[in-house]
Design a protein around this motif. Structure first.
Motif, mmCIF file in Angstrom:
data_model
loop_
_atom_site.group_PDB
_atom_site.id
_atom_site.type_symbol
_atom_site.label_atom_id
_atom_site.label_comp_id
_atom_site.label_asym_id
_atom_site.label_seq_id
_atom_site.Cartn_x
_atom_site.Cartn_y
_atom_site.Cartn_z
ATOM 1 N N LEU A 1 1.355 -1.021 -0.179
ATOM 2 C CA LEU A 1 -0.278 0.094 0.086
ATOM 3 C C LEU A 1 0.488 1.506 -0.662
ATOM 4 N N LYS A 2 1.849 0.855 0.966
ATOM 5 C CA LYS A 2 2.702 2.073 0.400
ATOM 6 C C LYS A 2 3.785 2.202 0.059
ATOM 7 N N THR A 3 3.652 2.016 -1.520
ATOM 8 C CA THR A 3 4.938 2.081 -2.435
ATOM 9 C C THR A 3 4.463 2.138 -3.708
ATOM 10 N N PRO B 1 0.342 14.881 14.096
ATOM 11 C CA PRO B 1 1.317 15.106 13.293
ATOM 12 C C PRO B 1 1.256 13.618 12.554
ATOM 13 N N SER B 2 2.350 14.068 11.633
ATOM 14 C CA SER B 2 2.965 12.268 10.440
ATOM 15 C C SER B 2 3.549 11.672 11.047
ATOM 16 N N GLY B 3 3.599 10.443 10.926
ATOM 17 C CA GLY B 3 3.877 9.893 11.782
ATOM 18 C C GLY B 3 3.714 9.080 13.406
ATOM 19 N N SER B 4 3.120 10.008 13.574
ATOM 20 C CA SER B 4 2.755 9.426 14.489
ATOM 21 C C SER B 4 1.929 8.297 15.222
ATOM 22 N N GLY B 5 2.061 7.644 13.973
ATOM 23 C CA GLY B 5 1.345 6.162 13.810
ATOM 24 C C GLY B 5 -0.080 5.977 13.332
ATOM 25 N N LYS B 6 -0.757 6.589 13.234
ATOM 26 C CA LYS B 6 -2.022 6.099 12.697
ATOM 27 C C LYS B 6 -2.620 5.583 12.067
ATOM 28 N N SER B 7 -1.651 6.331 10.529
ATOM 29 C CA SER B 7 -1.638 4.395 9.459
ATOM 30 C C SER B 7 -1.928 2.936 10.703
ATOM 31 N N THR B 8 -0.573 3.028 10.390
ATOM 32 C CA THR B 8 -0.114 1.977 12.223
ATOM 33 C C THR B 8 -1.347 0.911 13.072
ATOM 34 N N LEU B 9 -2.124 2.211 13.504
ATOM 35 C CA LEU B 9 -2.914 1.397 14.317
ATOM 36 C C LEU B 9 -4.612 1.356 13.577
ATOM 37 N N THR C 1 -6.880 11.758 9.387
ATOM 38 C CA THR C 1 -7.655 13.067 8.341
ATOM 39 C C THR C 1 -6.277 14.277 9.308
ATOM 40 N N HIS C 2 -6.059 14.509 8.208
ATOM 41 C CA HIS C 2 -5.434 15.591 9.061
ATOM 42 C C HIS C 2 -5.357 17.201 9.270
ATOM 43 N N ASN C 3 -7.022 17.114 8.590
ATOM 44 C CA ASN C 3 -7.982 17.973 8.719
ATOM 45 C C ASN C 3 -8.663 17.671 9.490
HETATM 46 N N1 LIG Z 1 8.149 0.071 7.729
HETATM 47 C C1 LIG Z 1 8.235 0.533 7.984
HETATM 48 N N2 LIG Z 1 10.067 0.562 8.411
HETATM 49 C C2 LIG Z 1 10.202 1.439 9.744
HETATM 50 N N3 LIG Z 1 9.555 2.280 10.562
HETATM 51 C C3 LIG Z 1 7.999 2.218 9.842
HETATM 52 C C4 LIG Z 1 7.637 1.400 8.473
HETATM 53 N N4 LIG Z 1 6.207 2.389 8.604
HETATM 54 C C5 LIG Z 1 5.823 3.605 9.360
HETATM 55 N N5 LIG Z 1 7.214 3.378 9.847
HETATM 56 C C6 LIG Z 1 7.764 4.439 10.759
HETATM 57 O O1 LIG Z 1 6.289 4.232 12.118
HETATM 58 C C7 LIG Z 1 6.238 5.637 12.404
HETATM 59 C C8 LIG Z 1 4.763 5.620 11.981
HETATM 60 O O2 LIG Z 1 4.006 5.225 10.686
HETATM 61 P P1 LIG Z 1 2.807 5.529 10.429
HETATM 62 O O3 LIG Z 1 2.586 5.238 9.172
HETATM 63 O O4 LIG Z 1 1.784 5.195 11.308
HETATM 64 O O5 LIG Z 1 2.397 6.959 10.654
HETATM 65 P P2 LIG Z 1 0.846 8.227 10.330
HETATM 66 O O6 LIG Z 1 0.373 8.686 11.747
HETATM 67 O O7 LIG Z 1 0.061 7.315 9.302
HETATM 68 O O8 LIG Z 1 1.498 9.657 9.294
HETATM 69 P P3 LIG Z 1 1.396 9.698 8.408
HETATM 70 O O9 LIG Z 1 -0.141 11.039 8.903
HETATM 71 O O10 LIG Z 1 2.237 10.747 7.612
HETATM 72 O O11 LIG Z 1 0.499 9.573 7.238
HETATM 73 C C9 LIG Z 1 7.238 6.494 11.433
HETATM 74 O O12 LIG Z 1 7.675 7.413 12.063
HETATM 75 C C10 LIG Z 1 7.369 5.762 9.821
HETATM 76 O O13 LIG Z 1 8.490 6.100 10.211
#
Ligand SMILES: Nc1ncnc2c1ncn2[C@@H]1O[C@H](COP(=O)(O)OP(=O)(O)OP(=O)(O)O)[C@@H](O)[C@H]1O
Ligand SMILES: [Mg+2]
Lengths: 784, 235
Positions: free
Chosen positions: A780-782, B43-51, B198-200
């Motif tokens: 999904l990311k790439t 903020p970007s990178g805070s882990g939203k998508s991961t969650l 969202t960022h909005n």
């Molecule tokens: N495959 C990976 N390998 C290493 N680090 C990762 C990987 N995927 C995500 N990260 C790190 O995990 C952290 C959270 O990423 P995530 O994608 O959840 O952020 P986000 O909150 O969705 O950001 P954005 O708003 O920019 O989408 C980030 O610091 C990112 O660099």
């Protein structure tokens, strides 16, 4: 310092490793065949040229019945003759201590001073025959090796019914017998047949040929007219029972060598192009895909200010594939060539069989590989050059999908629609994959059918034609009662006479010397068969001919042929071609025995007797043969077959093995690349489907549906094409003397289909593993 | 009190890149109740998508606990997660992830073909206002329309949860509103638990609750007394 772009290149190569390796292997296979075939070609040619030069190989050959030595002086008067030798040559039975099997040998008399003008011997071990030594003999290399003979060993020969012992003093090689086979046989059998050189007088005394000779060999002076020299020799020796003088073209050893050289030439020019085309095609598809998937990267690089470097970047990718293929191919080719040469050694007895790889062959092969690489990469590299950044930033215009499908398609699940539309939107790509697999199947078939052909030849054709256990050929045609004498030998259950006589056939301006085999309609042990292996009814008049001979002479059934009988009074008769015979080895004419006798205006004669043996009494039979005068050669059918299988069979199977490997490489290369491309192309879609909840198996089925359909189509097409290709190849490999039956057994078809299937399954597993390890989040990311 | 559907406790996700450890989620705790409309900010990178990916069964956590009802999402096997997605989850991403070779209707049918009690693809499309565009291919649709097809595809199986990662990220304000309206509609009509990243910040107004993420944790949760209607949102 590696530039960033080169790092990207290395990573791309690493990522596409499987594809690079398979393409390079296909390319390497083509190069290997090219180099090895040419190496064999040049090695044969060089060894031949050297030996002919050193040994002064004769240009013209003539056998006769008996001429007084003074007649030889008249040979010198023929314009165009440079040097000549006259000699005695007899086929005899050889008896080795401790070997019960009667062996065959050709005895050649050496001039009084032991020095030959032409067809000089190359001494491999020991020494030449001493002056006036009537009890010394030289043996040819093959026979010495085959029977572990060394100078000092003893050998006996049955000379005109009298057993005579000789001491071996030397082992030799002769340009005349580089390839030496017993009369009436197709292949060398070193254990059973050899050529022996003894003092002229040793033969003269035994055969009552004092002051006479029965064989002439000569060389031409520069600018000689072969035809007129042969005609003059014919004329000179006609009254001495001369057969027809012939050139090297009909000299058995030379002919076999030339056939082999020519076949290697055929190999080098027919097979490699197929491999190189396939690899060019694969490269094209893979690079097309690479460029398509990197459009945005290319655009970004261009936007960053990169120019022609990007085109170079992709060209380098192709160069890596080609370089890998060329290096592996050259090494493999040189090794394969050596293996081929090793298999030749027992057949072709040169004093020195040098491995000759000309420098230009690997260079040419590499150049060809680069040419096919350029052919494969050009389109993709040009596309890179043409891409304009702004345009490339956008994804490529999607193919014009259409939803105006036939009604019943609405019943098709949407995920299968995806596969179907995928094929329909890229018909070219699907077609190319199909084409690739269609090429692979015939190549495999082409390699594995050899076993069938060989078995068919031995078990079916030869076995049906010659059903005897042994053949006894006589020094000269004998009266019919000899058949009864043979019948009385111990162990003989059944005996049948045949008559052979040398003839010259003339049609318009062409002429051809061969033998006529006279057999009778009731013949049991030697039969003449048509292509369905049904016995041909021997017409009471007219001549039957080997199919290859009738084709060579451009004859059809019913056409007239002028036959000159070369034995005796040299009668000439007009007759017709009554039909053609489907014999595989040798070239001959066939006729009814009674008709032949009438034609020759002579009493019935017998040249050879075929026998069936009681297997319990073979030893007695062997011993009796060794005591029987007038037998020139004896051959054992089963032994010949076994020899055939062990020698030629082994060579053929070795070659077939190489080719099967190469062909499977192609199959795997094509299938793997197709599947891999399909995978890359659909990676994002497959990921989406997995996110939507499709299982791994469901997505795998979708991914492989296309390839399975293509395989299902390609295999039958490939097999049919393969059958035609086998026929075509055999035509290319057919020589005047030899023909291979286009017999393909059901097992070969099955095996071919299975190989393609296995290649497919292996590819699917390789790619399926990636599908299994799919990291959904990273896809999904790439957004590949 | 509505039943608890998502529960996470001490949830961590650690990435190892070379010798460096990156914690995308660190000991995160969270509760989400049935039918809630949640907006995730941060903020970007805070882990939203991961969650979101972990809650949706796309990714697995390194440690801690996460469950949807009685489904343990941390210990589940690949097959169990696939089944969980298939039966209960609908996804919508910023990039629409439609299959280009399938029409809008067929893209939705992809899901209805395998779901247990799906809507008809036509109904799902009509719910997002695309009755007239059913037989069009993605390349013939605008971004907003494509995103609505993606929503139709996500809701067609009547999912229990709808997870959206920046669904309006690539859209202008007017088009974005139509997409949000579709999400809101589904949430109200079917009671589908909905999480939208969202960022909005403006979008936060339409949520029941707004979760603010920072450094891989839920830093703060705001509750809206009144959910704003999507049509009233502007940015
Ligand atoms: N495959 C990976 N390998 C290493 N680090 C990762 C990987 N995927 C995500 N990260 C790190 O995990 C952290 C959270 O990423 P995530 O994608 O959840 O952020 P986000 O909150 O969705 O950001 P954005 O708003 O920019 O989408 C980030 O610091 C990112 O660099
Ligand atoms: Mg994100």
């Amino acid at each position: 310092m590696v530039s960033a772009l080169d790092r990207k290149l290395l990573r791309d190569c690493w990522r596409l490793g499987g594809q690079i390796i398979t393409i390079a292997l296909v390319m390497a296979s083509g190069i290997a065949v090219f180099i090895s075939a040419l190496a064999a070609y040049h090695s044969l040619q060089t060894s031949q040229e050297r030996f002919y030069e050193e040994g002064r190989f004769a240009d013209v050959f003539l056998r006769l019945k008996r001429a007084p030595l003074p007649v030889a002086d008249r040979i010198a008067e023929i314009p165009g003759i440079a040097q000549y030798d006259v000699r005695l040559v007899f086929d005899v039975i050889i008896d080795l201590p401790g070997v019960s099997l009667p062996l065959s040998g050709r005895m050649v008399g050496l001039p009084a001073d032991g020095r030959l003008q032409i067809n000089k011997l190359h001494l491999m071990a020991g020494r030449m025959i001493g002056a006036d030594r009537l009890d010394e003999v030289l043996v040819t290399q093959g026979f010495a090796e085959g029977n572990a003979l060394r100078p000092g060993d003893m050998v006996s020969a049955l000379l005109n019914g009298r057993k005579q012992r000789f001491q071996i003093v030397g082992v030799v090689a002769s340009p005349e017998y580089v390839f030496s086979v017993a009369p009436g046989e197709a292949l060398p059998d070193d254990k059973r047949y050899g050529v022996f050189y003894v003092a002229h007088d040793a033969l003269a005394h035994a055969f009552a040929m004092e002051g006479a000779f029965n064989d002439v060999v000569a060389t031409y002076s520069p600018g000689a007219n072969a035809r007129s020299v042969e005609a003059a020799l014919d004329q000179l020796f006609a009254r001495w029972g001369g057969l027809v003088a012939h050139g090297r073209g009909q000299q058995p050893s030379h002919r076999q060598l030339m056939d082999e050289v020519r076949q290697q030439g055929t190999m080098a020019t027919t097979i490699p192009p197929v491999f190189l085309l396939v690899s060019a095609f694969l490269l094209r598809v893979v690079m097309g895909r690479l460029v398509a998937s990197q459009r945005e990267q290319i655009a970004t690089l261009k936007a960053l200010g990169y120019g022609s470097e990007i085109s170079w970047h992709f060209a380098k990718f192709a160069a890596i594939v080609v370089t890998l293929g060329a290096v592996v191919g050259v090494v493999l080719g040189i090794m394969t060539g050596q293996a081929i040469l090793a298999t030749y050694r027992p057949f072709f007895r040169f004093p020195e069989f040098t491995y000759d790889v000309r420098l230009w062959t690997p260079l040419a092969a590499t150049a060809l590989a680069f040419a096919s690489g350029v052919g494969g990469a050009l389109a993709a590299v040009r596309e890179v050059g043409r891409l304009r950044p702004a345009e490339a930033m956008r994804p490529p215009a999607p193919p014009a999908y259409t939803s105006r499908d036939p009604r019943f398609w609405h019943a098709v699940p949407a995920r299968w629609m995806m596969a179907i539309r995928g094929v329909m939107a890229h018909p070219l790509r699907a077609g190319l994959t199909l084409g690739g697999i269609v090429t692979a199947a015939p190549l495999i078939l082409l390699s594995i059918f050899w076993t069938d052909a060989l078995n068919n030849m031995i078990d079916v054709q030869l076995a049906a034609t010659d059903r005897s256990d042994a053949v006894l050929a006589f020094v000269e045609p004998l009266p019919p009662r000899v058949t009864d004498e043979v019948r009385r030998l111990p162990g003989v259950i059944f005996a049948e006479p045949i008559r052979t006589t040398p003839v010259r056939l003339r049609v318009a301006t062409q002429s051809y010397e061969t033998g006529v085999l006279g057999i009778s309609r009731e013949q049991q042990l030697r039969r003449v068969l048509d292509e369905h292996l049904a016995p041909i009814d021997i017409k009471s008049d007219g001549l039957l001919m080997s199919r290859r001979l009738s084709e060579k002479l451009g004859l059809r059934s019913g056409d007239e042929v002028d036959v000159e009988f070369l034995e005796g009074r040299r009668l000439r008769r007009e007759t017709v071609l009554a039909g053609t015979v489907n014999d595989l080895i040798g070239v001959s004419a066939y006729a009814d025995r009674i008709w032949l006798d009438r034609f020759l205006q002579e009493d019935r004669r017998v040249s050879a007797v075929l026998v069936r043996l009681d297997s319990a009494q073979t030893e007695d039979f062997y011993a009796a043969v060794k005591r029987t005068p007038k037998i020139a050669t004896v051959s054992f059918t089963a032994r010949s077959m076994r020899n055939f299988r062990e020698t030629t069979g082994a060579v053929v199977l070795l070659m077939a093995g190489f080719f099967t490997l190469f062909a499977i490489t192609i199959a795997f290369g094509v299938v793997y690349n197709s599947a891999r491309i399909a995978y890359h192309e659909h990676a994002l879609e497959l990921a989406t489907l997995r996110i939507l909840g499709l299982t791994k198996l469901e997505t795998a089925r979708l991914l492989f549906a296309e390839i399975v359909i293509e395989i299902a189509l390609a295999i039958p097409i490939g097999l049919v094409l393969g059958r035609s290709l086998v026929r075509l190849l055999l035509l290319a490999f057919e020589t005047e003397m030899f023909e291979i039956p286009a017999a393909i057994g059901p097992a070969s078809y099955v095996l071919t289909a299975l190989s393609v299937l296995v290649a497919t399954i292996a590819s699917m597993i390789a790619i399926g593993r990636q599908l299994w390890r799919f990291d959904l989040v990273s896809v999904l990311k790439t957004r590949a | 009190m509505k039943p608890l559907v998502f529960a996470a406790h001490s949830l961590s996700k650690i990435y190892h890149v070379g010798s460096v450890e990156i914690a995308a989620l660190r000991e995160l705790d969270l509760n989400i109740f049935e039918g809630e409309f949640i907006v995730l900010l941060g903020p970007s990178g805070s882990g939203k998508s991961t969650l979101l990916n972990i809650l949706g069964g796309l990714d697995s956590a390194t440690s801690g606990a996460a469950a949807w009802r009685d489904h343990n999402l941390v210990a589940a096997s690949d097959e169990e997660l696939t089944l969980y997605r298939r039966q209960h989850v609908g996804f919508v991403f910023q990039s629409y992830n439609l299959i280009p070779s399938l029409t809008a209707r067929e893209n939705v049918a992809l899901v209805t073909d395998i779901a247990e009690r799906p809507m008809k693809p036509e109904d799902a499309l009509s719910r997002v206002g695309l009755d007239a565009r059913m037989d069009h291919f993605p390349s013939q649709l605008s971004g907003g329309e494509q995103q609505r097809v993606a929503i139709a595809r996500a809701i067609a199986k009547r999912p229990d949860v709808l997870l959206c990662d920046e669904p309006t990220g690539a859209l202008d304000s007017r088009t974005g509103v139509t997409v949000l309206a579709a999400l809101d509609e589904v949430n109200r009509a079917f009671g589908t638990t909905t999480i939208v990243i969202t960022h909005n910040i403006a979008i936060a107004a339409m949520a029941d609750r707004v979760m603010h993420m920072a450094d891989g944790q839920v830093a703060r949760v705001d509750e809206n007394k009144q959910r704003a209607r999507p049509e009233d949102i502007r940015w």
